[in-house]
Design an enzyme around this catalytic site. Structure first.
Site, PDB file in Angstrom:
ATOM      1  N   ASN A   1      -1.485   6.931 -12.163  1.00 52.07           N
ATOM      2  CA  ASN A   1      -0.791   5.646 -12.303  1.00 52.07           C
ATOM      3  C   ASN A   1      -1.681   4.792 -13.203  1.00 52.07           C
ATOM      4  OD1 ASN A   1       0.474   3.226 -12.024  1.00 52.07           O
ATOM      5  ND2 ASN A   1       0.340   3.123  -9.787  1.00 52.07           N
TER       6      ASN A   1
ATOM      7  N   LYS B   1      -5.164   4.911 -11.314  1.00 47.10           N
ATOM      8  CA  LYS B   1      -5.238   5.474  -9.962  1.00 47.10           C
ATOM      9  C   LYS B   1      -4.848   6.941 -10.038  1.00 47.10           C
ATOM     10  CE  LYS B   1      -4.159   1.191  -7.599  1.00 47.10           C
ATOM     11  NZ  LYS B   1      -3.067   0.313  -7.233  1.00 47.10           N
TER      12      LYS B   1
ATOM     13  N   ARG C   1       3.238   7.988 -13.335  1.00 46.42           N
ATOM     14  CA  ARG C   1       4.171   6.940 -12.966  1.00 46.42           C
ATOM     15  C   ARG C   1       4.495   6.161 -14.241  1.00 46.42           C
ATOM     16  NH1 ARG C   1       3.118   2.157  -8.553  1.00 46.42           N
ATOM     17  NH2 ARG C   1       5.139   1.180  -8.790  1.00 46.42           N
TER      18      ARG C   1
ATOM     19  N   HIS D   1       9.989  -0.103  -8.365  1.00 50.17           N
ATOM     20  CA  HIS D   1       9.425   0.465  -7.124  1.00 50.17           C
ATOM     21  C   HIS D   1      10.218   1.694  -6.661  1.00 50.17           C
ATOM     22  CE1 HIS D   1       7.915  -3.878  -6.480  1.00 50.17           C
ATOM     23  NE2 HIS D   1       6.926  -3.139  -6.938  1.00 50.17           N
TER      24      HIS D   1
ATOM     25  N   LEU E   1       6.643  -4.420   0.133  1.00 46.17           N
ATOM     26  CA  LEU E   1       5.875  -5.661   0.008  1.00 46.17           C
ATOM     27  C   LEU E   1       4.419  -5.322  -0.305  1.00 46.17           C
ATOM     28  CD1 LEU E   1       7.322  -7.445   3.207  1.00 46.17           C
ATOM     29  CD2 LEU E   1       8.247  -7.468   0.873  1.00 46.17           C
TER      30      LEU E   1
ATOM     31  N   ASN F   1       1.507  -5.967  -3.954  1.00 44.13           N
ATOM     32  CA  ASN F   1       1.267  -7.011  -4.951  1.00 44.13           C
ATOM     33  C   ASN F   1       2.561  -7.341  -5.663  1.00 44.13           C
ATOM     34  OD1 ASN F   1      -1.351  -8.086  -5.051  1.00 44.13           O
ATOM     35  ND2 ASN F   1      -2.114  -6.060  -5.621  1.00 44.13           N
TER      36      ASN F   1
ATOM     37  N   ARG G   1       3.857 -13.208  -9.328  1.00 45.26           N
ATOM     38  CA  ARG G   1       5.145 -13.367 -10.034  1.00 45.26           C
ATOM     39  C   ARG G   1       6.082 -14.258  -9.229  1.00 45.26           C
ATOM     40  NH1 ARG G   1       6.260  -7.155 -10.859  1.00 45.26           N
ATOM     41  NH2 ARG G   1       4.115  -6.760 -10.287  1.00 45.26           N
TER      42      ARG G   1
ATOM     43  N   ARG H   1      -4.167 -11.235   2.788  1.00 46.09           N
ATOM     44  CA  ARG H   1      -5.184 -11.401   3.848  1.00 46.09           C
ATOM     45  C   ARG H   1      -5.822 -12.778   3.784  1.00 46.09           C
ATOM     46  NH1 ARG H   1      -7.262  -5.531   2.315  1.00 46.09           N
ATOM     47  NH2 ARG H   1      -6.692  -6.483   0.361  1.00 46.09           N
TER      48      ARG H   1
ATOM     49  N   GLU I   1       3.661   6.929  -3.211  1.00 44.95           N
ATOM     50  CA  GLU I   1       4.279   7.176  -4.516  1.00 44.95           C
ATOM     51  C   GLU I   1       3.663   8.390  -5.212  1.00 44.95           C
ATOM     52  OE1 GLU I   1       3.134   3.247  -4.809  1.00 44.95           O
ATOM     53  OE2 GLU I   1       5.058   2.475  -5.499  1.00 44.95           O
TER      54      GLU I   1
HETATM   55  P1  ADP Z   1      -0.003  -2.715  -5.082  1.00 44.46           P
HETATM   56  O1  ADP Z   1       1.355  -3.312  -5.284  1.00 44.46           O
HETATM   57  O2  ADP Z   1      -1.022  -3.176  -6.078  1.00 44.46           O
HETATM   58  O3  ADP Z   1       0.001  -1.219  -4.842  1.00 44.46           O
HETATM   59  P2  ADP Z   1      -0.563  -2.921  -2.239  1.00 44.46           P
HETATM   60  O4  ADP Z   1       0.686  -2.202  -1.823  1.00 44.46           O
HETATM   61  O5  ADP Z   1      -1.866  -2.264  -1.986  1.00 44.46           O
HETATM   62  O6  ADP Z   1      -0.510  -3.412  -3.736  1.00 44.46           O
HETATM   63  O7  ADP Z   1      -0.535  -4.340  -1.478  1.00 44.46           O
HETATM   64  C1  ADP Z   1      -1.493  -5.321  -1.711  1.00 44.46           C
HETATM   65  C2  ADP Z   1      -1.223  -6.457  -0.754  1.00 44.46           C
HETATM   66  O8  ADP Z   1      -1.324  -5.966   0.599  1.00 44.46           O
HETATM   67  C3  ADP Z   1      -2.236  -7.597  -0.881  1.00 44.46           C
HETATM   68  O9  ADP Z   1      -1.564  -8.837  -0.804  1.00 44.46           O
HETATM   69  C4  ADP Z   1      -3.088  -7.414   0.351  1.00 44.46           C
HETATM   70  O10 ADP Z   1      -3.620  -8.632   0.800  1.00 44.46           O
HETATM   71  C5  ADP Z   1      -2.090  -6.893   1.347  1.00 44.46           C
HETATM   72  N1  ADP Z   1      -2.771  -6.246   2.484  1.00 44.46           N
HETATM   73  C6  ADP Z   1      -3.497  -5.112   2.472  1.00 44.46           C
HETATM   74  N2  ADP Z   1      -4.036  -4.887   3.700  1.00 44.46           N
HETATM   75  C7  ADP Z   1      -3.644  -5.921   4.492  1.00 44.46           C
HETATM   76  C8  ADP Z   1      -3.860  -6.278   5.855  1.00 44.46           C
HETATM   77  N3  ADP Z   1      -4.622  -5.528   6.654  1.00 44.46           N
HETATM   78  N4  ADP Z   1      -3.286  -7.411   6.327  1.00 44.46           N
HETATM   79  C9  ADP Z   1      -2.530  -8.183   5.522  1.00 44.46           C
HETATM   80  N5  ADP Z   1      -2.275  -7.896   4.228  1.00 44.46           N
HETATM   81  C10 ADP Z   1      -2.827  -6.796   3.718  1.00 44.46           C
END
Ligand code: ADP
Length: 382
Positions: free
Chosen positions: A8, A15, A87, A175, A203, A205, A235, A278, A370
């Protein structure tokens, strides 16, 4: 036994994951990422035994992939990489299924870059780098738009003159690899939901929701670009196009507005603190609270919209970094939703259990994968 590598490639990171055939299909033997491509890149490698982090210095996509290959050598032993899967964010109207990539096809995909200017170019740079780093492997493209190409017309179009639809101004949705994985997982592990009306909330980033009937795609909150629907890390999500014209009339350039909407908006823009869920959950700032209220409210509104688009609701599935971990967000989304048959068990929710519902509508937490969807596609094409 050959291995397959999934990639990716973003603008500043790559990644990856490596799979070999195993008893249950494909086993991941290593994964990781090259971060901060540029003058001071770093390679993180996770194997079954350890996690290492190595500074690799100046690295572009090709050098980054060479570093990955070198680091994988001791893990792979005699095993060679027979296929590399990528991807790719956009397949346009023509490409939905995974496909073997060659230079001619890459040139065609290059022409779609204006549809996803932030993602498509680094995705394709990653493919070309992999062709150089792994010349003996087949290269396979898997499209994030692919899953949604089967939407009914009314969920694929905007209310513009017909010629714009024909020119490709459509609701592509993104997605798709995550939705493919999650809908397949639900079909396999929850046979009671076969052909059910399901909403999946990805849900992370990036955030979007889609509804499916069984595995058939019906509608997505994301449309032509990756900005519509839910607010995301940076966004804006749904926005009246009038705001864009207003800002430009005030003197902002098209590029400045674009950057505002994709880099400075969403949770980060609203909270003024961070795009990281977080941090927002831990914050006592009123702006962080407002950002979370808006986020939850948009998800709840989209549940209504997607339920109507799908003629009812049998299951709601949370996935992505936030969907899988942020129990507080799931709790707030599900609160007072008994009119949709949604009720959850607080303890199961807080423990991130797979089944958290107590009501008629099944509510699930599923870890997306994915990379595995890409790995399976490579094996099919091999
Ligand atoms: P991407 O879209 O880059 O693949 P991810 O699916 O890894 O992103 O999601 C990232 C989001 O998930 C960030 O907002 C991060 O804060 C949130 N996140 C990851 N672990 C936790 C957790 N333990 N509690 C709350 N939010 C979390």
């Amino acid at each position: 036994m050959p291995a397959v590598l999934t990639l990716n490639s973003g603008s500043s990171s790559i990644k990856f994951a490596v799979y070999v055939p195993g008893s249950g299909g494909l086993d991941e033997i290593a994964s990781g990422q090259v971060d901060a491509l540029g003058p001071a890149a770093k390679l993180i490698l996770k194997t079954r035994d350890e996690k290492t982090s190595t500074e690799i210095g100046e690295a572009d996509h090709v050098a980054g992939l060479r570093a990955v290959l070198n680091a994988l050598r001791p893990v792979l032993g005699e095993t060679h990489i027979a296929g590399v899967g990528h991807r790719i964010v956009h397949g346009g109207t023509k490409y939905a299924e995974p496909i073997r990539l060659d230079e001619t096809l890459l040139e065609e995909l290059d022409e779609l870059s204006h549809l996803a200017p932030l993602h498509q170019p680094p995705n394709l740079t990653g493919v070309r780098a992999a062709m150089t780093a792994f010349p003996d492997a087949i290269q396979v493209g898997c499209f994030d738009t692919g899953f949604h190409r089967g939407h009914p017309f009314e969920n694929d179009t905007y209310a513009l003159p017909k010629r714009f639809y024909e020119e490709g101004i459509r609701r592509y949705g993104f997605h798709g690899l995550s939705y493919d994985y999650v809908s397949g997982y639900v079909e396999e592990h929850h046979p009671d939901l076969k052909d059910a009306r399901i909403i999946i909330a990805h849900l992370g980033n990036g955030c979007s929701m889609c509804c499916v009937k069984g595995r058939a795609p019906i509608a997505s909150t994301l449309g032509f670009s990756s900005m519509d629907g839910l607010p995301m890390g940076t966004r804006c999500g749904q926005l009246d196009p009038g705001v864009v014209f207003h800002l430009m009339a005030q003197g902002m350039t098209a590029d400045e507005v674009h950057m505002l909407l994709i880099k400075e908006a969403g949770l980060k823009g609203m909270s003024g603190i961070s795009n990281d869920m977080r941090e927002l959950l831990a914050s006592d700032s009123p702006d962080a609270a407002n950002a979370l209220s808006y986020y939850v409210s948009r998800i709840r509104r989209e549940i209504g919209s997607l339920t109507a688009a799908n003629g009812g609701l049998d299951a709601l599935v949370f996935t992505g970094g936030i969907g899988e971990n942020a129990w507080q967000i799931r709790e707030r989304v599900c609160e007072g939703m008994a009119f949709f048959g949604i009720a959850i068990d607080p303890a199961a929710n807080e423990a991130n259990r797979e089944i958290i519902s107590t009501g008629r509508t099944k509510v699930l937490v599923v870890n997306t994968n994915e990379q595995l969807v890409i790995a399976r596609a490579i094996v099919n094409l091999l």
